[in-house]
Design a protein around this motif. Structure first.
Motif, PDB file in Angstrom:
ATOM      1  N   UNK A  86      32.663  17.055  49.716  1.00 56.70           N
ATOM      2  CA  UNK A  86      32.399  17.227  51.010  1.00 56.70           C
ATOM      3  C   UNK A  86      33.051  18.661  51.622  1.00 56.70           C
ATOM      4  N   UNK A  87      33.404  19.706  50.426  1.00 55.99           N
ATOM      5  CA  UNK A  87      33.650  20.872  50.779  1.00 55.99           C
ATOM      6  C   UNK A  87      32.497  21.719  51.279  1.00 55.99           C
ATOM      7  N   UNK A  88      32.211  22.469  52.310  1.00 53.55           N
ATOM      8  CA  UNK A  88      31.486  23.445  52.696  1.00 53.55           C
ATOM      9  C   UNK A  88      31.304  24.493  51.819  1.00 53.55           C
ATOM     10  N   UNK A  89      30.114  24.982  51.461  1.00 51.67           N
ATOM     11  CA  UNK A  89      29.982  25.712  50.685  1.00 51.67           C
ATOM     12  C   UNK A  89      30.267  27.098  50.691  1.00 51.67           C
ATOM     13  N   UNK A  90      30.497  27.423  52.139  1.00 55.62           N
ATOM     14  CA  UNK A  90      31.172  28.712  52.486  1.00 55.62           C
ATOM     15  C   UNK A  90      32.583  28.653  51.974  1.00 55.62           C
ATOM     16  N   UNK A  91      33.439  27.574  52.087  1.00 62.40           N
ATOM     17  CA  UNK A  91      34.496  27.714  51.596  1.00 62.40           C
ATOM     18  C   UNK A  91      34.635  27.961  50.138  1.00 62.40           C
ATOM     19  N   UNK A  92      34.033  27.222  49.167  1.00 64.55           N
ATOM     20  CA  UNK A  92      33.882  27.646  48.102  1.00 64.55           C
ATOM     21  C   UNK A  92      33.562  29.059  47.678  1.00 64.55           C
ATOM     22  N   UNK A  93      32.562  29.259  48.403  1.00 63.74           N
ATOM     23  CA  UNK A  93      32.115  30.738  48.173  1.00 63.74           C
ATOM     24  C   UNK A  93      33.207  31.764  48.440  1.00 63.74           C
ATOM     25  N   UNK A  94      33.784  31.667  49.495  1.00 60.55           N
ATOM     26  CA  UNK A  94      34.997  32.345  49.929  1.00 60.55           C
ATOM     27  C   UNK A  94      36.112  32.383  49.037  1.00 60.55           C
ATOM     28  N   UNK A  95      36.418  31.195  48.417  1.00 63.65           N
ATOM     29  CA  UNK A  95      37.474  30.944  47.430  1.00 63.65           C
ATOM     30  C   UNK A  95      37.009  31.666  46.147  1.00 63.65           C
ATOM     31  N   UNK A  96      35.650  31.704  45.753  1.00 67.77           N
ATOM     32  CA  UNK A  96      35.228  32.359  44.571  1.00 67.77           C
ATOM     33  C   UNK A  96      35.327  33.839  44.803  1.00 67.77           C
ATOM     34  N   UNK A  97      35.005  34.364  46.063  1.00 63.14           N
ATOM     35  CA  UNK A  97      34.957  35.687  46.328  1.00 63.14           C
ATOM     36  C   UNK A  97      36.488  36.434  46.295  1.00 63.14           C
ATOM     37  N   UNK A  98      37.559  35.677  46.864  1.00 60.20           N
ATOM     38  CA  UNK A  98      38.864  36.275  46.960  1.00 60.20           C
ATOM     39  C   UNK A  98      39.823  35.842  45.569  1.00 60.20           C
ATOM     40  N   UNK A  99      39.616  34.693  45.123  1.00 58.69           N
ATOM     41  CA  UNK A  99      40.558  34.001  44.032  1.00 58.69           C
ATOM     42  C   UNK A  99      39.761  34.153  42.634  1.00 58.69           C
ATOM     43  N   UNK A 100      38.595  33.584  42.494  1.00 62.84           N
ATOM     44  CA  UNK A 100      38.136  33.426  41.304  1.00 62.84           C
ATOM     45  C   UNK A 100      37.755  34.759  40.738  1.00 62.84           C
ATOM     46  N   UNK A 101      37.108  35.627  41.604  1.00 60.63           N
ATOM     47  CA  UNK A 101      36.844  36.863  41.084  1.00 60.63           C
ATOM     48  C   UNK A 101      37.782  37.591  40.300  1.00 60.63           C
ATOM     49  N   UNK A 102      38.731  37.795  41.078  1.00 61.76           N
ATOM     50  CA  UNK A 102      39.838  38.689  40.459  1.00 61.76           C
ATOM     51  C   UNK A 102      40.562  37.863  39.267  1.00 61.76           C
ATOM     52  N   UNK A 103      40.514  36.537  39.297  1.00 62.88           N
ATOM     53  CA  UNK A 103      41.233  35.779  38.172  1.00 62.88           C
ATOM     54  C   UNK A 103      40.299  36.011  36.968  1.00 62.88           C
ATOM     55  N   UNK A 104      38.974  35.728  36.833  1.00 62.94           N
ATOM     56  CA  UNK A 104      38.382  36.055  35.831  1.00 62.94           C
ATOM     57  C   UNK A 104      38.195  37.376  35.384  1.00 62.94           C
ATOM     58  N   UNK A 105      38.155  38.319  36.307  1.00 59.18           N
ATOM     59  CA  UNK A 105      38.470  39.714  35.820  1.00 59.18           C
ATOM     60  C   UNK A 105      39.681  39.870  35.145  1.00 59.18           C
ATOM     61  N   UNK A 106      40.660  39.562  35.367  1.00 59.81           N
ATOM     62  CA  UNK A 106      42.045  39.667  34.713  1.00 59.81           C
ATOM     63  C   UNK A 106      41.936  38.940  33.074  1.00 59.81           C
ATOM     64  N   UNK A 107      40.967  38.046  32.945  1.00 61.46           N
ATOM     65  CA  UNK A 107      40.791  37.302  31.918  1.00 61.46           C
ATOM     66  C   UNK A 107      39.923  38.136  31.071  1.00 61.46           C
ATOM     67  N   UNK A 108      38.688  38.278  31.628  1.00 57.18           N
ATOM     68  CA  UNK A 108      37.431  38.860  30.618  1.00 57.18           C
ATOM     69  C   UNK A 108      37.510  40.482  30.860  1.00 57.18           C
TER      70      UNK A 108
END
Lengths: 409, 186
Positions: A229-251
């Motif tokens: 039920x999560x709107x894809x904008x919310x998931x996209x925003x989460x990826x943009x702000x959180x996931x991108x930085x998180x994975x950049x630190x790992x990889x």
């Protein structure tokens, strides 16, 4: 006594049911008929709608193949404006600020009189502001004529030929509509997303179907389905702000927004779909299979992986295909998290531009009836054709061959 | 032709916008010429070394091609097609956010949006001095990348519309323009 009772009872029962049945049939016949027709027409309309939408989308892309678009259009296209380059909106000068009277001459506003020459139609600058902040004279010698990048390749008047080029440069003096980078990008993201989402979702479904205690199952299932039920904008925003930085630190990859981040985010969107359908498929496997397997001395783990999973393959396969469709058409997440650079590369940490994100990003400001507009609609019809082909191949080929082999039939 | 003219409407420049080149705060590069910016955005310069920074690859951020800023920057600064490696983001806020989080990033957008990023000083060519996009520099026509923001109307404003337009162009209205980060036209 008893026999008689029974007989009379039976008689009454018989006649009663006969009567009531006939009444029931007569009473419900019309509504039954109506409901049946309604369902039939709804399903017919949904098929008709799909076909109509496809025809509409495809029709809009047709001018591409007809060659030159016909000159009669409802709106002014960029081409027309550039041909008559000196036509600009008139300026408004508030009272008292008028520099010279001629601009206010009534001819300009009258639609019936002959248009005056260009000086009146030149965009007016206003008061004391000098317009030439970046005039041409100041920047002459900016590029030498021999500059390899600046010299455009031979003018391509036929946009269809550029469709197979490697450049996606729709807004340019020499527009190129190469779909190749978009295809590569879409396939890369879709593949990565499914590789991430499908195993996770199937394993989660297997866990809740076979191993999890009832209470655990009652928590996990609704929570994962909530993710759907999560709107894809919310998931996209989460990826943009959180996931991108998180994975950049790992990889430690160079471009922060890339195919990998987008794929993980799209995987999050696809997991609930694959999970729910897989779970249904797993629980639909007959209990006798489990009982037989356990009765023959197999452990629960052996039963789950060697009996239940193969038996549920058709359902799991359908679930993965649906998840694939979701990822393929996902627009908002791709737009926000993949960086949208039209590159052709095999590196998963490079930025990509997907087909649907291209439509989403560019449709808003494209000139109606333009080649660019037609190309965007062509992308739309291609997306449709691909999802259709994907489903068709899954339905007719895989179901017959691959799944039978897995099931050992 | 006549039909076209009536369709064009009325154009009112009401504010000035300095297109700012954003960089990460830690970036030692202070100034770039228009030519260098063009080279960077067409991927002829791909390393910070070439413009006076450390040895690192430059990540390009830009706007979607449906954006006016995209076209303006392309026509007035880049003067060629953007490099394919330029990441296009939906909105200036997204560009600013991306540059804020990318040490080697460079982006462009309206001056009003720059928050948490560094303005890059821009010079016209190597012989000129570089300027920050400040109100003073823009008013004196020293900063190179500026554009007008327009209001468009179907017809010449009358009545209440005229009152509003005149207010927007008055010194009071221009104060509001400056307040939100754009630059007054007078």
């Amino acid at each position: 006594m008893k026999q008689e009772d029974y007989d009379t009872d039976k008689k009454e029962f018989k006649s009663g049911t006969g009567l009531s049945l006939s009444i029931v049939e007569k009473q419900f016949r019309f509504s039954d008929w109506f409901a049946e027709k309604l369902i039939k027409s709804v399903s017919f309309f949904s098929i008709a709608f799909v076909i109509l939408i496809f025809l509409f989308v495809f029709r809009e892309s047709l001018p591409l193949f007809k060659g030159k678009a016909d000159p009669e259009k409802t709106e002014i296209t960029g081409d027309e404006l550039s041909h008559s380059g000196d036509l600009r909106p008139e300026a408004y000068i508030p009272g008292g600020e008028v520099q010279s009277g001629e601009e206010l001459s009534p001819e300009v506003y009258s639609p019936y009189e002959e248009a005056p020459e260009t000086e009146v139609l030149q965009p007016e600058t206003y008061g004391d502001v000098i317009p030439e902040t970046y005039s041409a004279e100041e920047q002459t010698g900016y590029f030498s004529a021999s500059d390899a990048y600046y010299v455009t390749d031979e003018e391509v008047d036929d946009p269809v030929r550029t469709l197979f080029s490697k450049d996606w440069q729709p807004v340019s003096d020499n527009p190129r509509y190469g779909l190749l980078p978009l295809f590569v990008g879409t396939l890369k993201v879709t593949l990565l997303a499914i590789l991430f989402a499908a195993p996770l979702a199937i394993m989660a479904a297997l866990y809740t179907a076979m191993f999890a205690p009832r209470r655990m199952k009652e928590i996990i299932k609704p929570v994962i389905e909530l993710l759907a039920g999560f709107p894809s904008v919310v998931i996209g925003f989460f990826a943009l702000m959180v996931l991108a930085s998180f994975f950049q630190q790992i990889f430690g990859y160079a471009s922060r927004l890339n195919a990998f981040v987008g794929a993980i985010a799209m995987g999050l969107a696809a997991i609930p779909i694959i999970y729910t359908l897989t779970e249904d498929a797993l629980t639909a496997v007959p209990k006798t299979y489990v009982e037989a397997s356990l009765g023959l001395g197999a452990s629960i783990r052996q039963t789950a992986f060697s009996v239940i999973l193969p038996a549920a393959t058709p359902g799991i396969f359908a679930a993965v295909i649906l998840g694939l469709g979701r990822v393929f058409g996902e627009t908002m997440i791709a737009l926000m998290a993949t960086g949208n650079a039209a590159l052709i590369s095999a590196n998963p940490f490079d930025s990509v531009r997907t087909l649907s994100a291209t439509i989403g990003a560019e449709m808003a400001e494209v000139v109606f009836g333009d080649t660019h507009y037609s190309v965007l609609f062509l992308i739309g019809s291609l997306l449709f054709i691909f999802t259709f082909a994907l489903n068709a191949v899954a339905e007719f080929y895989f179901k017959n061959k691959v799944i039978r082999r897995i099931q050992g039939k | 032709m006549q039909k076209l003219i009536t369709l064009l409407g009325v154009e009112i420049p009401c504010a000035n916008d300095g297109i700012t080149v954003y960089m990460h705060e830690s970036n030692p590069v202070k100034e770039l010429s228009l030519k260098q910016l063009s080279d960077i955005y067409t991927a002829r310069i791909t390393n910070r070394k070439e413009v006076g920074g450390p040895d690192a690859k430059i990540t390009l951020y830009g706007r979607e091609n449906s954006s006016g800023t995209y076209v303006f920057f392309k026509e007035n600064v880049v003067k060629a097609d953007y490099a394919a490696s330029c990441q296009t983001l939906p909105g200036t806020a997204a560009v600013v956010n991306a540059v804020k989080k990318d040490k080697f990033g460079i982006g462009y957008g309206g001056a009003a949006y720059a928050e948490g990023v560094k303005h890059c000083m821009v010079k016209r060519d190597d012989n000129n001095t570089a300027y920050h996009p400040t109100e003073e520099n823009i008013a004196k026509n020293l900063y190179s990348i500026t554009r007008y923001l327009y209001m468009y109307m179907r017809n010449r404003p009358t009545g209440d519309v005229k009152k509003f337009v005149d207010w927007a162009l008055s010194s009071e209205g221009q104060k509001v323009v400056a307040g939100v980060g754009y630059f007054p036209v007078r």
